[in-house]
Design a protein around this motif. Structure first.
Motif, PDB file in Angstrom:
ATOM      1  N   PRO A   1      -0.105   0.021  -5.881  1.00 14.49           N
ATOM      2  CA  PRO A   1      -0.442   0.543  -7.194  1.00 14.49           C
ATOM      3  C   PRO A   1      -1.059  -0.424  -8.040  1.00 14.49           C
ATOM      4  N   LYS A   2      -1.121  -1.810  -8.030  1.00 13.47           N
ATOM      5  CA  LYS A   2      -1.741  -2.720  -9.019  1.00 13.47           C
ATOM      6  C   LYS A   2      -3.398  -2.386  -8.828  1.00 13.47           C
ATOM      7  N   GLN A   3      -3.627  -2.398  -7.557  1.00 12.75           N
ATOM      8  CA  GLN A   3      -5.004  -2.149  -7.159  1.00 12.75           C
ATOM      9  C   GLN A   3      -5.494  -0.618  -7.746  1.00 12.75           C
ATOM     10  N   PHE A   4      -4.679   0.419  -7.508  1.00 13.17           N
ATOM     11  CA  PHE A   4      -4.964   1.732  -8.049  1.00 13.17           C
ATOM     12  C   PHE A   4      -5.171   1.631  -9.527  1.00 13.17           C
TER      13      PHE A   4
ATOM     14  N   PRO B   1       0.945  -1.270   0.126  1.00 13.60           N
ATOM     15  CA  PRO B   1       0.082  -0.058  -0.155  1.00 13.60           C
ATOM     16  C   PRO B   1       0.843   1.084   0.013  1.00 13.60           C
ATOM     17  N   HIS B   2       0.478   2.236  -0.803  1.00 14.71           N
ATOM     18  CA  HIS B   2       1.313   3.434  -0.811  1.00 14.71           C
ATOM     19  C   HIS B   2       0.362   4.742  -0.455  1.00 14.71           C
ATOM     20  N   ASP B   3       0.875   5.391   0.235  1.00  9.11           N
ATOM     21  CA  ASP B   3       0.050   6.519   1.002  1.00  9.11           C
ATOM     22  C   ASP B   3      -0.495   7.434  -0.021  1.00  9.11           C
ATOM     23  N   SER B   4       0.611   7.714  -0.827  1.00  7.06           N
ATOM     24  CA  SER B   4       0.271   8.717  -2.098  1.00  7.06           C
ATOM     25  C   SER B   4      -0.896   8.360  -2.777  1.00  7.06           C
ATOM     26  N   LEU B   5      -1.409   6.976  -2.777  1.00  2.02           N
ATOM     27  CA  LEU B   5      -2.444   6.345  -3.751  1.00  2.02           C
ATOM     28  C   LEU B   5      -3.694   6.356  -2.743  1.00  2.02           C
TER      29      LEU B   5
END
Length: 83
Positions: free
Chosen positions: A62-65, A53-57
């Motif tokens: 990223p894959k789920q985003f 999980p990335h806070d910026s997303l």
């Protein structure tokens, strides 16, 4: 003569020198080959860039985003082809 300090100290000293010599001859690497290092680095990079999980997303990986972005973009466009 097993009770004398002198006899024990000589054997202990020789043993510690032999152990120290053996330890210093071994390579101090955690990996067996450059290929192993590359494989571990590649796995980490995939984990970091696709599944972590990335806070910026918004706290999603990223894959789920990317899947959400594609789905949202397709829904917003009404699935129509440009004229």
């Amino acid at each position: 003569m097993t009770g004398l300090k002198w006899s024990r100290s000589t054997s202990s000293s020789a043993s510690s020198r032999r152990t120290e010599h053996t330890v210093h001859q071994r390579p101090k690497y955690a990996f067996n080959s450059i290929e192993q290092v590359q494989a571990i680095a590649d796995d980490w990079l995939i984990q970091y860039n696709e599944y972590r999980p990335h806070d910026s997303l918004g706290g999603v990986p990223p894959k789920q985003f990317m899947l959400r972005l594609i789905t949202t973009t397709a829904a917003d466009s009404g699935n129509q082809l440009p004229a």
